[in-house]
Design an enzyme around this catalytic site. Sequence first.
Site, short mmCIF file in Angstrom:
data_model
loop_
_atom_site.label_atom_id
_atom_site.label_comp_id
_atom_site.label_asym_id
_atom_site.label_seq_id
_atom_site.Cartn_x
_atom_site.Cartn_y
_atom_site.Cartn_z
N ASP A 290 1.15 -1.07 -0.14
CA ASP A 290 -0.11 -0.18 0.60
C ASP A 290 1.07 1.16 -0.40
O ASP A 290 2.26 1.11 0.37
CB ASP A 290 -0.79 -0.35 1.34
CG ASP A 290 -1.88 1.50 1.27
OD1 ASP A 290 -2.63 1.43 0.51
OD2 ASP A 290 -1.66 1.16 3.00
N ASP B 92 -0.73 5.19 1.03
CA ASP B 92 -0.16 5.83 1.79
C ASP B 92 -0.11 5.40 3.89
O ASP B 92 -1.10 4.65 3.42
CB ASP B 92 -1.77 7.19 1.80
CG ASP B 92 -1.42 7.63 0.64
OD1 ASP B 92 -0.64 8.52 0.72
OD2 ASP B 92 -2.79 8.22 0.20
N ASP C 90 -1.41 -0.89 5.77
CA ASP C 90 -2.14 -0.22 7.49
C ASP C 90 -3.55 -0.27 7.58
O ASP C 90 -3.87 0.07 8.44
CB ASP C 90 -1.20 0.42 7.51
CG ASP C 90 -1.78 1.65 6.60
OD1 ASP C 90 -1.85 1.92 5.71
OD2 ASP C 90 -2.36 2.86 7.41
#
Length: 227
Positions: A9, A11, A174
């Site tokens: 991922d 961001d 996250d």
Amino acid sequence: MSVKLAVFDMDGTLIDSLPDLADCARQLLSSYSFPEVTDTEVRVMIGNGVAALVERLLASALRKGADVGSISPAEACERFMEFYTPRATRYSRLFPGTEETLKTMRAQGWRLAVCTNKPEVAALAILERFGLFELFSCVGGGDSFPARKPDPVHLLGTIKKADGTPEQSVMIGDMSPDLIAARSAGCRSLFAAWGYGGPELAEMADMQVADMHDVPKAAEQLLAGSV
């Protein structure tokens, strides 16, 4: 034997982009004369793409008494990207150990990809800005496929684009869209505990990693089935 593929991922996993996203969020709200938001407020809005972020910003303004009824969400998204695209890396920084970890994994025979709900053009520009572009085999942006995370179509499309297979892939993220997509796609997942998601999300992943430097060893363990 298929290649080992690590799918990251962006961001909150590779890049601490909150400062730029929050600053552009305030620009957007200010352009409508709506109340501001703090970095802390924006932090929990990140993870499902620009449209979701803008929707949450407008909802926040509504809760604070702003009249958002006449605002077109599509137009607001376009306006946000006009603010964000030219300065997406003004305040953003790589999380500690990111570049070193990516180079280590490449040296260990891993193929690398990005699967992000950011528009693909924006994601590519950010990787170029941070000197990471050459390390990745491909980028699957939020507009690259018919669906985006948490829909597994997004992750599966990215894996295919990188010439990988779900069985030999590990998703590192996250937020819940990353982990849900991984589970639905049939690949392993690592929860990036340094990112924007709450600690409760660790239960959705196969393993939690506290630091970017821990990713290579943990990813190897997952594919080896030793966890």
